[in-house]
Design a protein around this motif. Sequence first.
Motif, PDB file in Angstrom:
ATOM      1  N   SER A   1       2.512  -8.902  -1.849  1.00  0.00           N
ATOM      2  CA  SER A   1       1.380  -8.263  -1.147  1.00  0.00           C
ATOM      3  C   SER A   1       0.935  -6.940  -1.758  1.00  0.00           C
ATOM      4  CB  SER A   1       1.706  -8.078   0.344  1.00  0.00           C
ATOM      5  OG  SER A   1       1.980  -9.327   0.940  1.00  0.00           O
ATOM      6  N   HIS A   2       1.061  -6.832  -3.075  1.00  0.00           N
ATOM      7  CA  HIS A   2       0.560  -5.656  -3.791  1.00  0.00           C
ATOM      8  C   HIS A   2      -0.661  -6.069  -4.600  1.00  0.00           C
ATOM      9  CE1 HIS A   2       4.045  -3.379  -2.589  1.00  0.00           C
ATOM     10  NE2 HIS A   2       4.812  -4.376  -3.005  1.00  0.00           N
ATOM     11  N   LYS A   3      -1.511  -5.111  -4.876  1.00  0.00           N
ATOM     12  CA  LYS A   3      -2.691  -5.339  -5.695  1.00  0.00           C
ATOM     13  C   LYS A   3      -2.535  -4.523  -6.975  1.00  0.00           C
ATOM     14  CE  LYS A   3      -5.345  -5.834  -1.502  1.00  0.00           C
ATOM     15  NZ  LYS A   3      -4.957  -4.953  -0.411  1.00  0.00           N
ATOM     16  N   PRO A   4      -1.845  -5.079  -7.962  1.00  0.00           N
ATOM     17  CA  PRO A   4      -1.606  -4.313  -9.186  1.00  0.00           C
ATOM     18  C   PRO A   4      -2.899  -4.040  -9.945  1.00  0.00           C
ATOM     19  CG  PRO A   4      -0.901  -6.583  -9.470  1.00  0.00           C
ATOM     20  CD  PRO A   4      -1.299  -6.426  -8.039  1.00  0.00           C
ATOM     21  N   MET A   5      -2.906  -2.940 -10.649  1.00  0.00           N
ATOM     22  CA  MET A   5      -4.043  -2.566 -11.492  1.00  0.00           C
ATOM     23  C   MET A   5      -3.641  -2.785 -12.941  1.00  0.00           C
ATOM     24  SD  MET A   5      -5.741   1.202 -12.068  1.00  0.00           S
ATOM     25  CE  MET A   5      -6.562   1.260 -10.496  1.00  0.00           C
ATOM     26  N   VAL A   6      -4.517  -3.418 -13.702  1.00  0.00           N
ATOM     27  CA  VAL A   6      -4.324  -3.583 -15.141  1.00  0.00           C
ATOM     28  C   VAL A   6      -5.386  -2.744 -15.824  1.00  0.00           C
ATOM     29  CG1 VAL A   6      -4.357  -5.180 -17.080  1.00  0.00           C
ATOM     30  CG2 VAL A   6      -3.386  -5.905 -14.882  1.00  0.00           C
ATOM     31  N   THR A   7      -4.959  -1.851 -16.694  1.00  0.00           N
ATOM     32  CA  THR A   7      -5.909  -0.986 -17.384  1.00  0.00           C
ATOM     33  C   THR A   7      -5.289  -0.505 -18.695  1.00  0.00           C
ATOM     34  OG1 THR A   7      -7.357   0.942 -17.145  1.00  0.00           O
ATOM     35  CG2 THR A   7      -5.140   1.158 -16.248  1.00  0.00           C
ATOM     36  N   GLU A   8      -6.141  -0.109 -19.606  1.00  0.00           N
ATOM     37  CA  GLU A   8      -5.660   0.487 -20.852  1.00  0.00           C
ATOM     38  C   GLU A   8      -5.432   1.967 -20.579  1.00  0.00           C
ATOM     39  OE1 GLU A   8      -7.087   1.087 -25.436  1.00  0.00           O
ATOM     40  OE2 GLU A   8      -7.697  -0.727 -24.373  1.00  0.00           O
ATOM     41  N   LEU A   9      -4.186   2.328 -20.389  1.00  0.00           N
ATOM     42  CA  LEU A   9      -3.853   3.717 -20.069  1.00  0.00           C
ATOM     43  C   LEU A   9      -4.060   4.603 -21.292  1.00  0.00           C
ATOM     44  CD1 LEU A   9      -0.774   2.907 -17.889  1.00  0.00           C
ATOM     45  CD2 LEU A   9      -2.838   4.054 -17.091  1.00  0.00           C
ATOM     46  N   PRO A  10      -4.537   5.821 -21.073  1.00  0.00           N
ATOM     47  CA  PRO A  10      -4.781   6.725 -22.208  1.00  0.00           C
ATOM     48  C   PRO A  10      -3.459   7.164 -22.855  1.00  0.00           C
ATOM     49  CG  PRO A  10      -5.177   7.853 -20.133  1.00  0.00           C
ATOM     50  CD  PRO A  10      -4.896   6.435 -19.806  1.00  0.00           C
TER      51      PRO A  10
ATOM     52  N   ASP B   1       0.792  -1.235   0.000  1.00  0.00           N
ATOM     53  CA  ASP B   1       0.000   0.000   0.000  1.00  0.00           C
ATOM     54  C   ASP B   1       0.826   1.288   0.000  1.00  0.00           C
ATOM     55  OD1 ASP B   1      -2.387  -1.526  -0.001  1.00  0.00           O
ATOM     56  OD2 ASP B   1      -2.241  -1.730   2.178  1.00  0.00           O
ATOM     57  N   SER B   2       2.148   1.201  -0.205  1.00  0.00           N
ATOM     58  CA  SER B   2       2.962   2.411  -0.244  1.00  0.00           C
ATOM     59  C   SER B   2       3.016   3.018  -1.639  1.00  0.00           C
ATOM     60  CB  SER B   2       4.381   2.112   0.234  1.00  0.00           C
ATOM     61  OG  SER B   2       5.014   1.179  -0.636  1.00  0.00           O
ATOM     62  N   ILE B   3       2.745   2.210  -2.642  1.00  0.00           N
ATOM     63  CA  ILE B   3       2.798   2.637  -4.036  1.00  0.00           C
ATOM     64  C   ILE B   3       1.894   1.698  -4.824  1.00  0.00           C
ATOM     65  CG2 ILE B   3       4.870   1.253  -4.422  1.00  0.00           C
ATOM     66  CD1 ILE B   3       5.780   3.363  -6.465  1.00  0.00           C
ATOM     67  N   LYS B   4       1.202   2.223  -5.825  1.00  0.00           N
ATOM     68  CA  LYS B   4       0.292   1.417  -6.636  1.00  0.00           C
ATOM     69  C   LYS B   4       0.948   1.106  -7.973  1.00  0.00           C
ATOM     70  CE  LYS B   4      -3.809  -0.318  -7.549  1.00  0.00           C
ATOM     71  NZ  LYS B   4      -4.448  -1.320  -6.735  1.00  0.00           N
ATOM     72  N   LEU B   5       1.063  -0.183  -8.296  1.00  0.00           N
ATOM     73  CA  LEU B   5       1.581  -0.617  -9.586  1.00  0.00           C
ATOM     74  C   LEU B   5       0.433  -0.650 -10.583  1.00  0.00           C
ATOM     75  CD1 LEU B   5       3.778  -1.823 -11.442  1.00  0.00           C
ATOM     76  CD2 LEU B   5       3.132  -4.074 -10.549  1.00  0.00           C
ATOM     77  N   VAL B   6       0.628   0.018 -11.715  1.00  0.00           N
ATOM     78  CA  VAL B   6      -0.356   0.033 -12.791  1.00  0.00           C
ATOM     79  C   VAL B   6       0.328  -0.499 -14.045  1.00  0.00           C
ATOM     80  CG1 VAL B   6      -1.954   1.432 -14.155  1.00  0.00           C
ATOM     81  CG2 VAL B   6      -1.474   2.060 -11.762  1.00  0.00           C
ATOM     82  N   LEU B   7      -0.184  -1.606 -14.556  1.00  0.00           N
ATOM     83  CA  LEU B   7       0.370  -2.242 -15.753  1.00  0.00           C
ATOM     84  C   LEU B   7      -0.587  -1.997 -16.914  1.00  0.00           C
ATOM     85  CD1 LEU B   7       2.761  -4.133 -16.637  1.00  0.00           C
ATOM     86  CD2 LEU B   7       1.193  -6.032 -16.258  1.00  0.00           C
ATOM     87  N   ASP B   8      -0.071  -1.433 -17.989  1.00  0.00           N
ATOM     88  CA  ASP B   8      -0.897  -1.224 -19.170  1.00  0.00           C
ATOM     89  C   ASP B   8      -1.411  -2.575 -19.661  1.00  0.00           C
ATOM     90  OD1 ASP B   8      -1.565   0.990 -21.330  1.00  0.00           O
ATOM     91  OD2 ASP B   8      -1.091  -0.868 -22.395  1.00  0.00           O
ATOM     92  N   ALA B   9      -2.684  -2.621 -20.042  1.00  0.00           N
ATOM     93  CA  ALA B   9      -3.324  -3.873 -20.448  1.00  0.00           C
ATOM     94  C   ALA B   9      -2.570  -4.589 -21.559  1.00  0.00           C
ATOM     95  CB  ALA B   9      -4.770  -3.601 -20.875  1.00  0.00           C
ATOM     96  N   GLU B  10      -1.923  -3.852 -22.432  1.00  0.00           N
ATOM     97  CA  GLU B  10      -1.174  -4.443 -23.546  1.00  0.00           C
ATOM     98  C   GLU B  10      -0.038  -5.355 -23.060  1.00  0.00           C
ATOM     99  OE1 GLU B  10       1.482  -2.824 -27.305  1.00  0.00           O
ATOM    100  OE2 GLU B  10      -0.077  -1.532 -26.487  1.00  0.00           O
TER     101      GLU B  10
END
Length: 166
Positions: free
Chosen positions: A153-162, A111-120
């Motif tokens: 113990s991270h909850k990465p987010m997968v999304t199509e970034l603009p 919870d110290s930083i959020k990992l966001v991985l582009d859906a591609e």
Amino acid sequence: MRGEAGLMEDLRELGIAHAVHEHEAVFTVEESRAIKTDIACLHTKNLFLKDAGGAFFLLTVPAEARVNLKGVPAQIGSKRLSFGKAEDMERLIGIKPGSVTPLAMINAEPDSIKLVLDAELSGDDAVGVHPLRNTATVTLAGTDILKLAERWSHKPMVTELPKLEA
């Protein structure tokens, strides 16, 4: 912080197929173009960001993508974003600018930083990222990047970034 030795241990323990490619230090996508021809994978770049509310984000996107930073906050549920400071990067994920990688989440407190991985990058194709240093590239499946983040113990987010038009 567990560092690269801990990363390699986790890759082995989870049975994650990967390859390590040693090369000259690269600090930018431009500099990495020379090594890309030798490493078959989806190449990446990483953005270490902080929002106006003080939350930190690590975005991993295709290397040639031009991310629309004005559109990202609505996509990821954050406030206005700016680039994070080097000292925050070192404190939160234990690496210096030029070596940013989603694998640095091994060093981050939950919870110290959020990992966001582009859906591609989130599928079974090989993705190239640094192993906590910019003198090598590790190739592994995008799904395995997510698996590792969850192990730590991270909850990465997968999304199509603009993205901006080329």
